[in-house]
Motif scaffolding. Structure first.
Motif, PDB file in Angstrom:
ATOM      1  N   TYR A 120       0.876  -1.227  -0.002  1.00 14.50           N
ATOM      2  CA  TYR A 120       0.102  -0.130   0.036  1.00 14.50           C
ATOM      3  C   TYR A 120       0.743   1.212  -0.002  1.00 14.50           C
ATOM      4  CZ  TYR A 120      -4.441  -2.333   0.869  1.00 14.50           C
ATOM      5  OH  TYR A 120      -5.493  -3.118   0.839  1.00 14.50           O
TER       6      TYR A 120
ATOM      7  N   ARG B   6       2.641   1.523  -3.201  1.00 19.36           N
ATOM      8  CA  ARG B   6       1.719   1.509  -4.332  1.00 19.36           C
ATOM      9  C   ARG B   6       2.075   0.539  -5.195  1.00 19.36           C
ATOM     10  NH1 ARG B   6      -3.011   3.666  -3.686  1.00 19.36           N
ATOM     11  NH2 ARG B   6      -3.590   3.786  -5.631  1.00 19.36           N
TER      12      ARG B   6
ATOM     13  N   THR C 219      -3.821   4.060 -11.206  1.00 18.60           N
ATOM     14  CA  THR C 219      -4.340   4.076  -9.873  1.00 18.60           C
ATOM     15  C   THR C 219      -5.509   3.249  -9.647  1.00 18.60           C
ATOM     16  OG1 THR C 219      -3.495   6.391  -9.840  1.00 18.60           O
ATOM     17  CG2 THR C 219      -5.383   6.103  -8.048  1.00 18.60           C
TER      18      THR C 219
END
Length: 234
Positions: free
Chosen positions: A141, A144, A163
Motif C-alpha cells: 500500500y 503502491r 491508480t
C-alpha cells in the motif's frame, strides 16, 4: 495534491485552476499535448486533467505515453476531459489508461468532489495494513506496488498498474473470495458521489486481468459472477 491541467481552451483551464486552488490544490497548466508531457515529466503530479482534443499531441496519445513512461516515480490519476459523451469515447479513453472521465460542460464542483474522493482513498490506505500477501502476489500500500510470481518460470516481477487498477486489486485481495458488485467497486475506487454507468467497471477489470493473469487464463485471479460482480481468488 498537485494537479496538472492539460487543456487548450484557456477559459476552461483558468476556471478549473482558480476553482481547485481555492480548495487548496496546487495546479499547473499546459495548453498542448507536447507541453503537457514535458510538464508531467518535470512535476510528476498526483492528478492529470487531460483534454481529449489537444494541439500537437491529442489526449489519447498523451495518456498512452504517460502510462508507458519508465520515468514515472508515482502513478498519476488521469481524468479525461472531453465534449464527447458517447460510450465508445469513454471506452477508448479507459483503454489507453485513463482512470476517470468527465464530459464537457462540467461544473468545477463535480471535479472537486471526484478529487476529494481520490484523496480519501489515499488517506484510507495509509491507515490500513502496509502489505497484502497471497500465493502469487505481494501488494504494498505505501509504495503502491504490486509484485507477481510468473507462471512460466516462477520469477517475481513488478506489475505497473494505474491508480484505479491498483485500488481494485488491493480492495478485492483484502477480502479474498468476497463477491463485490459493480456499484460497490465503483464506490470504493471512485467515491460514492460518482454518478455514471457502473458497467465502466468491466473495462477496468479487463485491463487489470490483462496485466496480472496468464494469457490463456484471464479469469485465473479475478472471477466473474454473472449478474453480480467480481471476486479475487489466489
Amino acid at each position: 495534491m498537485q494537479v496538472l491541467i492539460v487543456e487548450d481552451e484557456r477559459n476552461v483551464s483558468s476556471l478549473v485552476r482558480s476553482s481547485l486552488e481555492a480548495e487548496g490544490f496546487t495546479c499547473a497548466i499546459a495548453n498542448d499535448g507536447e507541453d503537457g508531457l514535458r510538464q508531467f515529466r518535470e512535476l510528476q503530479p498526483d492528478v492529470v486533467l487531460l483534454d481529449l482534443h489537444l494541439p500537437k499531441l491529442d489526449g489519447l496519445e498523451v495518456c498512452t505515453r504517460i502510462r508507458q513512461s519508465k520515468l514515472v516515480r508515482k502513478d498519476p490519476y488521469i481524468i479525461m476531459l472531453t465534449a464527447k459523451s458517447a460510450e465508445v469515447d469513454r471506452i477508448v479513453g479507459y483503454s489507453t489508461g485513463a482512470d476517470d472521465y468527465i464530459a464537457k460542460p462540467f461544473s468545477p464542483q463535480e471535479l472537486i468532489v471526484r478529487l476529494r474522493a481520490v484523496l480519501r482513498r489515499i488517506m484510507r490506505h495509509q491507515g490500513e495494513q502496509s502489505t497484502i500477501g497471497t500465493r502469487h502476489f505481494v501488494i504494498d500500500y505505501e509504495k503502491r506496488e504490486v509484485m507477481v510470481q510468473k507462471f512460466d518460470d516462477g520469477e517475481i516481477e513488478a506489475v505497473v498498474l494505474t491508480t484505479v487498477e491498483f485500488d481494485l486489486l488491493a480492495l478485492m485481495a483484502s477480502r479474498p473470495k468476497r463477491v463485490w458488485s459493480r456499484s460497490e467497486l465503483l464506490d470504493a475506487v471512485r467515491g460514492a458521489e460518482f454518478i455514471g454507468d457502473e458497467r465502466s467497471i468491466d473495462t477496468y477489470i479487463g485491463r487489470l486481468r490483462g496485466k496480472i493473469s496468464p494469457p490463456d487464463h484471464r479469469d485465473r485471479f479475478i472471477r466473474t459472477h454473472f449478474g453480480i460482480g467480481y471476486s479475487f481468488e489466489d
